[in-house]
Design a protein around this motif. Structure first.
Motif, PDB file in Angstrom:
ATOM      1  N   ALA A 115       0.922  -1.190  -0.070  1.00 21.18           N
ATOM      2  CA  ALA A 115      -0.109  -0.213  -0.114  1.00 21.18           C
ATOM      3  C   ALA A 115       0.549   0.940  -0.240  1.00 21.18           C
ATOM      4  CB  ALA A 115      -1.038  -0.424   0.883  1.00 21.18           C
ATOM      5  N   GLY A 116       1.671   1.099   0.065  1.00 16.85           N
ATOM      6  CA  GLY A 116       3.156   2.273  -0.440  1.00 16.85           C
ATOM      7  C   GLY A 116       4.086   1.628  -0.446  1.00 16.85           C
ATOM      8  N   TYR A 117       5.355   3.101  -0.961  1.00 14.73           N
ATOM      9  CA  TYR A 117       6.687   2.692  -0.884  1.00 14.73           C
ATOM     10  C   TYR A 117       7.665   3.897  -0.475  1.00 14.73           C
ATOM     11  CZ  TYR A 117       5.287  -0.750  -3.709  1.00 14.73           C
ATOM     12  OH  TYR A 117       4.010  -2.325  -3.969  1.00 14.73           O
ATOM     13  N   PHE A 118       8.388   3.514   0.109  1.00 21.63           N
ATOM     14  CA  PHE A 118       9.746   4.340   0.491  1.00 21.63           C
ATOM     15  C   PHE A 118       9.891   6.534  -0.538  1.00 21.63           C
ATOM     16  CE2 PHE A 118      13.193   6.657   1.294  1.00 21.63           C
ATOM     17  CZ  PHE A 118      13.819   6.486   2.434  1.00 21.63           C
ATOM     18  N   ASP A 119       9.974   6.156  -1.612  1.00 22.96           N
ATOM     19  CA  ASP A 119       9.758   7.369  -2.800  1.00 22.96           C
ATOM     20  C   ASP A 119       8.409   7.641  -2.436  1.00 22.96           C
ATOM     21  OD1 ASP A 119      11.793   5.100  -3.062  1.00 22.96           O
ATOM     22  OD2 ASP A 119      13.001   6.770  -3.487  1.00 22.96           O
ATOM     23  N   HIS A 120       7.078   6.903  -3.115  1.00 20.58           N
ATOM     24  CA  HIS A 120       6.016   7.422  -3.389  1.00 20.58           C
ATOM     25  C   HIS A 120       4.933   5.959  -3.196  1.00 20.58           C
ATOM     26  CE1 HIS A 120       8.171  10.378  -6.839  1.00 20.58           C
ATOM     27  NE2 HIS A 120       9.149   9.263  -6.738  1.00 20.58           N
ATOM     28  N   PRO A 121       3.810   6.547  -3.595  1.00 23.94           N
ATOM     29  CA  PRO A 121       2.155   6.194  -2.855  1.00 23.94           C
ATOM     30  C   PRO A 121       2.419   4.970  -4.338  1.00 23.94           C
ATOM     31  CG  PRO A 121       2.063   8.273  -3.505  1.00 23.94           C
ATOM     32  CD  PRO A 121       2.897   8.426  -3.539  1.00 23.94           C
TER      33      PRO A 121
ATOM     34  N   PRO B  28      19.294   6.082   1.569  1.00 22.48           N
ATOM     35  CA  PRO B  28      18.040   4.821   1.342  1.00 22.48           C
ATOM     36  C   PRO B  28      16.754   4.967   0.659  1.00 22.48           C
ATOM     37  CG  PRO B  28      17.623   6.665   3.613  1.00 22.48           C
ATOM     38  CD  PRO B  28      18.937   7.868   2.950  1.00 22.48           C
ATOM     39  N   ASN B  29      16.268   3.784   0.333  1.00 21.93           N
ATOM     40  CA  ASN B  29      15.688   3.732  -0.883  1.00 21.93           C
ATOM     41  C   ASN B  29      15.167   2.304   0.332  1.00 21.93           C
ATOM     42  OD1 ASN B  29      16.315   1.109  -1.471  1.00 21.93           O
ATOM     43  ND2 ASN B  29      18.228   2.566  -1.852  1.00 21.93           N
ATOM     44  N   ASN B  30      13.745   2.328  -0.765  1.00 24.65           N
ATOM     45  CA  ASN B  30      12.635   1.059  -0.589  1.00 24.65           C
ATOM     46  C   ASN B  30      13.735  -0.253  -0.063  1.00 24.65           C
ATOM     47  OD1 ASN B  30       9.413   1.154  -0.517  1.00 24.65           O
ATOM     48  ND2 ASN B  30       9.701  -0.787  -1.011  1.00 24.65           N
ATOM     49  N   TYR B  31      14.391  -0.505  -0.732  1.00 25.57           N
ATOM     50  CA  TYR B  31      15.436  -1.681  -0.488  1.00 25.57           C
ATOM     51  C   TYR B  31      15.745  -1.982   1.187  1.00 25.57           C
ATOM     52  CZ  TYR B  31      16.826  -3.382  -5.330  1.00 25.57           C
ATOM     53  OH  TYR B  31      16.350  -2.861  -6.821  1.00 25.57           O
ATOM     54  N   ASP B  32      16.118  -1.383   1.750  1.00 24.16           N
ATOM     55  CA  ASP B  32      15.931  -0.976   3.525  1.00 24.16           C
ATOM     56  C   ASP B  32      14.504  -1.566   4.053  1.00 24.16           C
ATOM     57  OD1 ASP B  32      18.203   0.258   2.718  1.00 24.16           O
ATOM     58  OD2 ASP B  32      17.704   1.926   2.337  1.00 24.16           O
ATOM     59  N   LEU B  33      13.357  -1.530   3.421  1.00 24.88           N
ATOM     60  CA  LEU B  33      12.310  -2.025   3.138  1.00 24.88           C
ATOM     61  C   LEU B  33      12.001  -3.158   3.371  1.00 24.88           C
ATOM     62  CD1 LEU B  33       9.768   0.440   3.094  1.00 24.88           C
ATOM     63  CD2 LEU B  33      10.996   0.428   5.137  1.00 24.88           C
ATOM     64  N   TRP B  34      12.632  -3.872   2.247  1.00 21.05           N
ATOM     65  CA  TRP B  34      12.882  -5.589   2.133  1.00 21.05           C
ATOM     66  C   TRP B  34      13.851  -6.368   2.852  1.00 21.05           C
ATOM     67  CZ3 TRP B  34      12.817  -3.563  -3.504  1.00 21.05           C
ATOM     68  CH2 TRP B  34      12.024  -2.723  -4.042  1.00 21.05           C
ATOM     69  N   PRO B  35      13.701  -7.534   2.745  1.00 22.27           N
ATOM     70  CA  PRO B  35      14.545  -8.202   3.551  1.00 22.27           C
ATOM     71  C   PRO B  35      16.412  -8.244   2.551  1.00 22.27           C
ATOM     72  CG  PRO B  35      12.852  -9.790   2.642  1.00 22.27           C
ATOM     73  CD  PRO B  35      12.304  -8.232   1.929  1.00 22.27           C
TER      74      PRO B  35
ATOM     75  N   HIS C 225       5.504   2.371   9.337  1.00 24.91           N
ATOM     76  CA  HIS C 225       6.853   2.067   8.368  1.00 24.91           C
ATOM     77  C   HIS C 225       7.473   3.465   8.329  1.00 24.91           C
ATOM     78  CE1 HIS C 225       5.110  -0.590   5.899  1.00 24.91           C
ATOM     79  NE2 HIS C 225       6.445  -1.594   5.566  1.00 24.91           N
ATOM     80  N   GLU C 226       7.261   4.256   9.906  1.00 26.01           N
ATOM     81  CA  GLU C 226       7.723   5.218  10.701  1.00 26.01           C
ATOM     82  C   GLU C 226       7.564   6.499   9.439  1.00 26.01           C
ATOM     83  OE1 GLU C 226      11.412   4.182  11.500  1.00 26.01           O
ATOM     84  OE2 GLU C 226      10.342   2.748  13.459  1.00 26.01           O
ATOM     85  N   TRP C 227       6.407   6.630   9.225  1.00 25.85           N
ATOM     86  CA  TRP C 227       5.974   7.598   7.966  1.00 25.85           C
ATOM     87  C   TRP C 227       7.060   8.089   6.936  1.00 25.85           C
ATOM     88  CZ3 TRP C 227       1.552   8.516   9.146  1.00 25.85           C
ATOM     89  CH2 TRP C 227       0.753   8.527  10.006  1.00 25.85           C
ATOM     90  N   ALA C 228       8.112   6.810   6.337  1.00 28.12           N
ATOM     91  CA  ALA C 228       9.357   6.515   5.693  1.00 28.12           C
ATOM     92  C   ALA C 228       9.074   7.611   4.572  1.00 28.12           C
ATOM     93  CB  ALA C 228       9.225   5.223   5.374  1.00 28.12           C
ATOM     94  N   SER C 229       8.047   7.411   4.228  1.00 32.52           N
ATOM     95  CA  SER C 229       7.260   7.833   2.970  1.00 32.52           C
ATOM     96  C   SER C 229       7.214   9.266   2.852  1.00 32.52           C
ATOM     97  CB  SER C 229       6.035   7.182   1.624  1.00 32.52           C
ATOM     98  OG  SER C 229       5.771   7.517   0.656  1.00 32.52           O
ATOM     99  N   PHE C 230       6.130   9.546   3.165  1.00 35.27           N
ATOM    100  CA  PHE C 230       5.781  10.916   3.591  1.00 35.27           C
ATOM    101  C   PHE C 230       7.066  12.272   3.784  1.00 35.27           C
ATOM    102  CE2 PHE C 230       1.438   9.762   5.669  1.00 35.27           C
ATOM    103  CZ  PHE C 230       1.089   9.875   3.542  1.00 35.27           C
ATOM    104  N   VAL C 231       7.698  11.282   5.000  1.00 36.55           N
ATOM    105  CA  VAL C 231       8.824  12.499   5.726  1.00 36.55           C
ATOM    106  C   VAL C 231      10.681  12.400   4.271  1.00 36.55           C
ATOM    107  CG1 VAL C 231      11.162  12.308   7.144  1.00 36.55           C
ATOM    108  CG2 VAL C 231       8.424  11.553   7.827  1.00 36.55           C
ATOM    109  N   PHE C 232      10.437  11.180   3.699  1.00 39.96           N
ATOM    110  CA  PHE C 232      11.646  11.685   2.811  1.00 39.96           C
ATOM    111  C   PHE C 232      10.354  12.539   1.686  1.00 39.96           C
ATOM    112  CE2 PHE C 232      12.047  10.265  -2.058  1.00 39.96           C
ATOM    113  CZ  PHE C 232      13.485  10.199  -1.808  1.00 39.96           C
ATOM    114  N   GLN C 233       9.976  12.340   1.355  1.00 40.06           N
ATOM    115  CA  GLN C 233       9.303  13.272   0.371  1.00 40.06           C
ATOM    116  C   GLN C 233       9.144  14.633   1.081  1.00 40.06           C
ATOM    117  OE1 GLN C 233       8.882  13.365  -2.833  1.00 40.06           O
ATOM    118  NE2 GLN C 233       9.009  10.414  -3.196  1.00 40.06           N
ATOM    119  N   LEU C 234       9.038  15.329   2.064  1.00 36.27           N
ATOM    120  CA  LEU C 234       9.066  16.416   2.588  1.00 36.27           C
ATOM    121  C   LEU C 234      10.567  17.383   2.381  1.00 36.27           C
ATOM    122  CD1 LEU C 234       6.688  16.466   5.635  1.00 36.27           C
ATOM    123  CD2 LEU C 234       6.733  17.578   3.099  1.00 36.27           C
ATOM    124  N   GLN C 235      11.795  15.593   2.957  1.00 35.00           N
ATOM    125  CA  GLN C 235      12.833  15.985   2.623  1.00 35.00           C
ATOM    126  C   GLN C 235      13.210  16.329   1.047  1.00 35.00           C
ATOM    127  OE1 GLN C 235      14.676  12.430   5.237  1.00 35.00           O
ATOM    128  NE2 GLN C 235      13.881  14.530   6.780  1.00 35.00           N
TER     129      GLN C 235
END
Length: 525
Positions: free
Chosen positions: A65-71, A443-450, A238-248
């Motif tokens: 339902a979400g990814y590190f960089d985008h919806p 960091p990127n979405n690979y950090d959220l995968w095994p 996921h600790e608001w990862a996507s929102f925080v990344f896009q704001l930064q």
């Protein structure tokens, strides 16, 4: 312009502009939009995937339902496209190209509602030749579903504002707008600027304020939030990862000249929209803002929306560099206003020139995609970023074959950045799981995968791809204490037409000791 009875005929330096009788103009608008989509499909099949596209393709193998960089909408579109056309460039891009075609059809339909059949045809032509859409919608990026959903949102808003306030039909179209807006938010977070622009218009215009007293806008907002809710919940887990990344990403401070960043922003728009069309859009938007005629209230709402979107990115450029495609949302309402602007003969002549110039820029971009024709080194040609990845995969596969004959332990493929990791996953036989280690990069979405440490056992190895540097790459140096052997492998040159784009190096790490440098807390999907 030459008027013949009730029909209109126009010519363009780019060819014949298909403006016939009102009965055929809208049909021609549809045909142009479909033809443009077919051309994009052909280019989508012929053009190798760019690193960001293979990264998004990796998302489609881990649906969420979400990814590190985008919806998530793009990932679901890619999954649908590869189900149709396989793990190929066409498969990855198929649904995105269809989304772009849908955006064009909705823009033409909105223009027809606002200003008639001729406006629909003009809007279709602008959207078909404007480099932002003509070239950008060949690719699998979040902009494709964003523009389609945004076009649907604005079409529904145009319909709602065209109905009497408090009427059932107006309420229905507000509901449609809310659902479409929710899909837009699930495509790219910048869609939040759409309701902001519409709200400002409703407040600013006296003849639109009554709309704030009907339930439609509030139901639309609630509907959008409900559609967007899974993305919110994913971020919360996921600790608001996507929102925080896009704001930064959008507001984080950076060094350099503010003036230079603003000039870069304007220059990017001139390139993606074309200089003449960009200026004409500015003129049409500015003209619609103060228009107090009751018949112009929908045009004014679009003008406020375009202004709010573009003003946001002008401000964002004071904080950090703005990518040229970020203000793309502004050009849907701007295209509608250009299509319906009544500027007389001089305006029509400039419009023909703008279409011709945009078509010429797009044609050069299309040809350069297939055959390098621009007089610039490959490393400065954006298209060249898609070149050479099959050569890298072949080199890694050779290394893997040699490793397999020498050891009974498993060997995994990894890179330091997501670009190399995802391209390798796409181009290697059987599309294996790869890892982006991110030891020295963002960091990127690979950090959220095994990670490798989740999959490997002691004494396993890694084939690692990094930039080619003198001595030992920092990532390889960080890993060296955690493996029994680190060997420098072959150099791989990514090139387009024999012109080097990037120099990479393969490293072979043998005998994992079971430890890892600076372990990162990861959330598993």
């Amino acid at each position: 312009m030459v008027h013949r009875g009730c029909g209109v005929v126009a010519a363009s330096k780019a060819g014949v502009i298909l403006i016939a009788s009102p009965d055929t103009s809208y049909r021609n608008a549809i045909l142009i939009t479909i033809a443009a989509g077919v051309v994009r499909l052909v280019l989508a099949a012929l053009t190798p995937l760019f690193p960001d596209e293979t990264y998004y393709w990796e998302w489609s193998r881990h649906l969420a339902a979400g990814y590190f960089d985008h919806p998530p909408v793009l990932a679901w579109l890619i999954r649908a496209g590869t189900a149709v056309a396989g793990n190929t460039p066409l498969g990855v891009r198929f649904s995105s190209v269809l989304a772009g075609m849908l955006a064009g059809l909705l823009i033409a339909a909105s223009a027809r509602r606002l200003s008639g059949d001729r406006a629909a045809l003009i809007a279709a032509m602008v959207f078909a030749v404007m480099p932002l859409s003509a070239a950008g919608l060949v690719l699998a990026t979040p902009d494709a579903p964003l523009l389609a959903a945004a076009a649907a949102t604005l079409y529904a808003v145009v319909r709602a504002l065209g109905e009497p306030a408090h009427s059932r039909r107006a309420f229905t179209w507000w509901c449609v707008a809310g659902v479409a807006l929710g899909v837009a938010l699930c495509s790219k977070y910048t869609a939040v600027l759409l309701p902001l622009g519409i709200f400002v218009a409703l407040v600013a215009r006296r003849d639109l304020r009554e709309r704030l007293r009907e339930p439609g806008p509030y139901v639309a907002t609630l509907s959008a939030v409900l559609v967007f809710l899974p993305v919110i919940l994913w971020n919360a887990s996921h600790e608001w990862a996507s929102f925080v990344f896009q704001l930064q990403h959008g507001f984080g401070s950076t060094s350099g000249s503010v003036i230079r960043r603003e000039l870069d922003l304007v220059g990017g728009q001139l390139g993606l929209v074309s200089p003449i069309l960009f200026i004409m859009m500015v003129v049409a938007v500015v003209a619609a803002l103060p228009d107090r005629e009751p018949s112009a209230r929908r045009h004014a709402a679009l003008a406020f929306t375009a202004t709010i979107v573009f003003a946001f990115f002008v401000y964002s450029a004071t904080q950090r560099r703005v990518e040229a495609n970020w203000p793309a949302l502004a050009y849907i309402p701007a295209t509608l206003l250009v299509a319906g602007h009544a500027g007389g003969g001089a305006w029509d002549r400039w419009l023909r020139s703008g279409l011709a110039l945009a078509a010429a820029i797009t044609l050069v971009a299309y040809v350069n995609t297939v055959v390098p024709i621009l007089p610039v080194p490959a490393r400065r040609d954006p298209v060249a970023r898609a070149a050479g990845w099959d050569s890298l995969a072949a080199a890694v596969n050779r290394t893997y074959g040699r490793r397999r004959t020498l050891s009974s332990y498993r060997t995994f493929v990894a890179a330091e950045r997501y670009q190399e990791a995802s391209e390798l996953a796409f181009h290697l036989p059987d599309n294996p799981e790869t890892f982006s280690l991110n030891l020295t990069t963002r960091p990127n979405n690979y950090d959220l995968w095994p990670a490798f440490t989740d999959r490997a056992r002691p004494r396993d190895g890694i084939i690692l791809v990094v930039d080619d540097v003198e001595g030992t790459h920092p990532a390889a140096a960080m890993l060296a204490p955690h493996f029994t052997g680190v060997t420098r492998g072959e150099q791989v040159i990514l090139a387009r037409g024999g012109d080097p784009v990037k120099y990479l190096r393969i490293w072979l790490l043998n005998g994992w000791r079971g430890t890892w440098p600076q372990p990162t807390l990861r959330s598993r999907s």
